[in-house]
Every structure is written in C-alpha cells, then in structure tokens.
Motif scaffolding. Structure first.
Motif, PDB file in Angstrom:
ATOM      1  N   VAL A 155       0.836  -1.201   0.000  1.00  0.00           N
ATOM      2  CA  VAL A 155       0.000   0.000   0.000  1.00  0.00           C
ATOM      3  C   VAL A 155       0.871   1.252   0.000  1.00  0.00           C
ATOM      4  CG1 VAL A 155      -1.910   1.186   1.120  1.00  0.00           C
ATOM      5  CG2 VAL A 155      -1.641  -1.302   1.424  1.00  0.00           C
TER       6      VAL A 155
ATOM      7  N   GLY B 132      -6.940  -0.676  -6.158  1.00  0.00           N
ATOM      8  CA  GLY B 132      -6.638  -1.943  -5.495  1.00  0.00           C
ATOM      9  C   GLY B 132      -6.464  -3.100  -6.442  1.00  0.00           C
TER      10      GLY B 132
ATOM     11  N   TRP C 205      -9.369  -6.050  -2.615  1.00  0.00           N
ATOM     12  CA  TRP C 205      -8.628  -5.135  -1.744  1.00  0.00           C
ATOM     13  C   TRP C 205      -8.669  -3.724  -2.327  1.00  0.00           C
ATOM     14  CZ3 TRP C 205      -6.220  -6.510   2.844  1.00  0.00           C
ATOM     15  CH2 TRP C 205      -6.130  -7.887   3.113  1.00  0.00           C
ATOM     16  N   LEU C 206      -9.035  -2.745  -1.498  1.00  0.00           N
ATOM     17  CA  LEU C 206      -9.115  -1.358  -1.953  1.00  0.00           C
ATOM     18  C   LEU C 206      -8.529  -0.423  -0.908  1.00  0.00           C
ATOM     19  CD1 LEU C 206     -12.790  -1.364  -3.312  1.00  0.00           C
ATOM     20  CD2 LEU C 206     -10.716  -1.353  -4.704  1.00  0.00           C
ATOM     21  N   SER C 207      -7.823   0.591  -1.379  1.00  0.00           N
ATOM     22  CA  SER C 207      -7.310   1.602  -0.456  1.00  0.00           C
ATOM     23  C   SER C 207      -8.419   2.596  -0.123  1.00  0.00           C
ATOM     24  CB  SER C 207      -6.126   2.341  -1.093  1.00  0.00           C
ATOM     25  OG  SER C 207      -6.526   2.978  -2.304  1.00  0.00           O
TER      26      SER C 207
ATOM     27  N   VAL D 226      -7.341   0.502   4.644  1.00  0.00           N
ATOM     28  CA  VAL D 226      -7.509  -0.406   3.509  1.00  0.00           C
ATOM     29  C   VAL D 226      -8.686  -1.314   3.805  1.00  0.00           C
ATOM     30  CG1 VAL D 226      -6.480  -2.421   2.366  1.00  0.00           C
ATOM     31  CG2 VAL D 226      -5.118  -0.366   2.700  1.00  0.00           C
TER      32      VAL D 226
ATOM     33  N   THR E  75      -1.711  -1.180 -11.022  1.00  0.00           N
ATOM     34  CA  THR E  75      -1.681  -1.953  -9.777  1.00  0.00           C
ATOM     35  C   THR E  75      -1.755  -3.451 -10.042  1.00  0.00           C
ATOM     36  OG1 THR E  75      -4.081  -1.756  -9.508  1.00  0.00           O
ATOM     37  CG2 THR E  75      -2.724  -0.059  -8.471  1.00  0.00           C
TER      38      THR E  75
END
Length: 393
Positions: free
Chosen positions: A87, A333, A343-345, A352, A389
């Motif tokens: 991240v 993500g 998964w996402l910021s 996260v 990403t």
C-alpha cells in the motif's frame, strides 16, 4: 392373346415397376443415402489466431484477454513469492505491507516523495513504487520484501509496460508526456508529448497494438499506437467537467471502460473505432475498475459514496452494489490470487478495505499511512504484467 400383345404388356409392367416409389430417375449424382448414415456435417470454421504486437506472447483466448488470470494460476516466476498487499501512502512517503492471512501490517517501507502506485514489472520479478514528487522509482523485491536503490525517473505518476515487454511507459502527468523507457534500467528511449492534461491510467487492446489513455485534468482520452509509440487519436469526453480515471478492456476486447469520478460512472468506448463513448452511471466518484477471476464480473469502486458496484460483462449490466458498513473512500486496489477478496485503499481515511467478492461483506478494515492510493495485491495469476496496480495477461 398373340405373342406380340403379350410382349407389349410385359414391357409396360416392367416400366411401371421401375418408376414405382420414385419421383425422378436416380443417377450417380443423386444417389440415395444408405440407412443409418447422416449427411456430412460441415467442418467448423477455424478461428484465425490474433495477430498481436510483434514480440508479444500469443493471445490464449481471442474471446477472453484475461484467460491467464484464473484463480491461483500463478506463473512459475512468482509461485514461491509470499502473498502480500503493498500500500503506497502518498502523504506519508511509505509503503505499508499487509499479510492478507492476518489482515495486519507487518512492515512499513520508507520510499520517495508522494508514492502513487505500486506496479508489477512486465517480467513479474519487481514491484516499482512510483514516487511522483520525488521523481524516482523504488524497486521492491517481492520474494524478500526488501526495497532496492531508487532510480531517477521524472514525474512517474503511473507506470505501464508494452505487451511485448519492450518498453516501460511512464505516465508523466504534470510533464504532459508519455515516456517510453527501458523496462529494466528505466533509461529514456522516446518521449511522446501530449496536448491533454493529467495522463494517468491506461489499458491495451486485445492484440496489444494500441492502448487507451485517460487524461484526468482535461477530461480527454488518447489512443496510442504501441509499436510507433505515437498518439493517433484524441477526443474530449461529452461531459462538462469530466475527470476520467481507471481504464479496463472488456474480456472480448471489444470495449474499453473508463471510470469518471465527476460523471459518476463508466464511459463505454469502442476502442477500434474510437468514436464517442456512452456513459453508464455507477455511483458518486467512480474511480477504480477490477476484473474478477472468472472474467464475468468487474468491481467498480465509487470513492465519493463508499460503495462498490458490480458489473456483469455477459449481461452488460450492473447487478449489485455493496455499501461499506462504516462508509469510506474506496479507491485503487486489486483482487486476491484466489479471486475471493477485493482489496481497496481508503484514500481519505488512512485505511484499507478487504471485501468478500461473493457477498460484498467487509472482511477487514486495516489502518495504514496517510493518503493510501494504488495498492498492489501480489502475486497474482498471469503470464506477464501490463503495469498499474496489476493488469495481467
């Protein structure tokens, strides 16, 4: 009855029997098909292989550019790498490393000024941290998790790789350039100036011969010839104040989807024709686009309302919307190697999110540094990386 008359009757009878049960005389060209057989089935038309960009690995399935991305189908190059979530914290100048099994930060790596994205290299061996305002790239060895010596690269907002692995493509957002570099040394090879503002995201066509680029600050799209390293098309999006973000091609390669955080939806574009796209509303602040492991669904992060929309490619429709239970700012993500976790910021919340891709349930909410942005889930399935990403083929 005389002999002549009997002969005439016999001849007529034979003629009648010969014609009985037929509509036309048989010939070699109209032979009757024997019982128990069928007419010949035409041979299937052989599908022509995709004529890809010279040097590019062959397309596995002309109907699915993501055919190499099936659950846990890891390349031999990465199969022994530990599973991690990297991240970049753009306001803390660090990279938080999360163990996806425990949902805990296990390490914090200092990097250059304003890291924006963590990008897997074309050969899958390196993770490049894009230190946008530090004008450097920090290499991380995904096998050991250790950072190497920074490489000087001016204005590296985002980073992509041509499908043949020949060039890295730096999205120099403020410099207003696409910079083609050596994918290993990052030495500048060619600079393509652009007239739009804020080049940031991209994806490649099925054959790899062109790619579509979004220009965030001027609301424009570019079409770039990969081999010539030249812009061949430019258009203004038909929305006042448009702010295009992430770009993804459809599995069949026929359409490109471009997230737009001001138009609150995805633009749907025919990349070959590069005509005027249409808008599909998804939610406020539409930002990131991530394709599931079965190539059926795409997850769309709506940063401005704390939701994720689910788009079904086969139905050509949005089918679900997941709300983060305590709100948030889902941004960039990726999908886990097994396809079960998105998964996402949380860009503005220093956190996260881990979401179940089957139900949308929040599995974890993990504190990280300030301004988390383009996180990378690694390793992921695929033969090679196109950058960002994690766009794998």
């Amino acid at each position: 009855m005389n002999h002549t008359y009997r002969t005439l009757l016999a001849t007529l009878a034979l003629l009648a029997l010969a014609a009985c049960g037929t509509n036309a005389p048989k010939s070699e060209d109209h032979a009757e098909t024997p019982h128990g057989t069928q007419a010949a089935i035409p041979a299937p038309v052989k599908e022509e292989p995709v004529k890809g960009l010279p040097g590019m690995p062959p397309v596995l399935d002309p109907k699915d550019v993501y055919a190499a991305d099936r659950p846990n189908k890891l390349s031999p190059v990465v199969k022994d790498f530990p599973s991690r979530v990297y991240v970049p914290n753009s306001e803390s100048d660090t990279v938080s490393v999360i163990d996806p099994k425990t949902y805990e930060v296990i390490e914090t790596i200092p990097v250059g000024r304003q890291p924006q994205h963590v990008v897997p290299s074309w050969d899958l061996k390196t993770l490049w941290v894009n230190n946008n305002r530090g004008h450097t790239l920090t290499p991380i060895d995904p096998k050991t998790g250790k950072a190497g010596r920074e490489v000087e690269v001016h204005d590296p907002y985002n980073l992509y790789f041509t499908p043949n692995g020949k060039y890295a493509v730096v999205m120099a957002s403020l410099d207003r350039e696409l910079v083609f570099r050596d994918p290993h040394t990052m030495k500048r090879i060619k600079t393509e100036p652009v007239t739009c503002y804020g080049v940031n995201h991209a994806d490649f066509s099925l054959d790899g011969r062109y790619f579509i680029v979004s220009c965030e600050f001027s609301g424009e799209l570019l079409k770039v010839d990969t081999e010539k390293m030249k812009v061949v098309g430019r258009q203004k999006l038909p929305f006042d104040g448009a702010m295009p973000q992430d770009v993804k091609v459809s599995p069949d390669g026929k359409r490109f989807y471009i997230a737009d955080m001001m138009a609150d939806g995805m633009w749907v574009l025919d990349g070959d024709k590069f005509g005027t796209p249409t808008l599909l509303p998804t939610g406020k602040g539409c930002h990131g686009l991530y394709v599931g492991r079965d190539s059926r669904e795409m997850y769309v992060s709506n940063r401005g309302e704390g939701t994720v929309s689910v788009f079904d490619f086969t139905k050509n429709a949005l089918t679900k919307k997941w709300q983060l239970p305590d709100g948030g700012s889902p941004d960039m993500g990726g999908v886990s190697a097994d396809g079960r976790v998105l998964w996402l910021s949380g860009r503005y919340d220093s956190e996260v999110y881990a979401l179940d891709t089957r139900t949308g349930a929040e599995l974890a909410r993990i504190p990280v540094g300030e301004g988390p942005h383009g996180l990378a889930v690694y390793p992921q399935p695929g033969r090679y990386s196109l950058g960002h990403t994690g766009i794998f083929r």
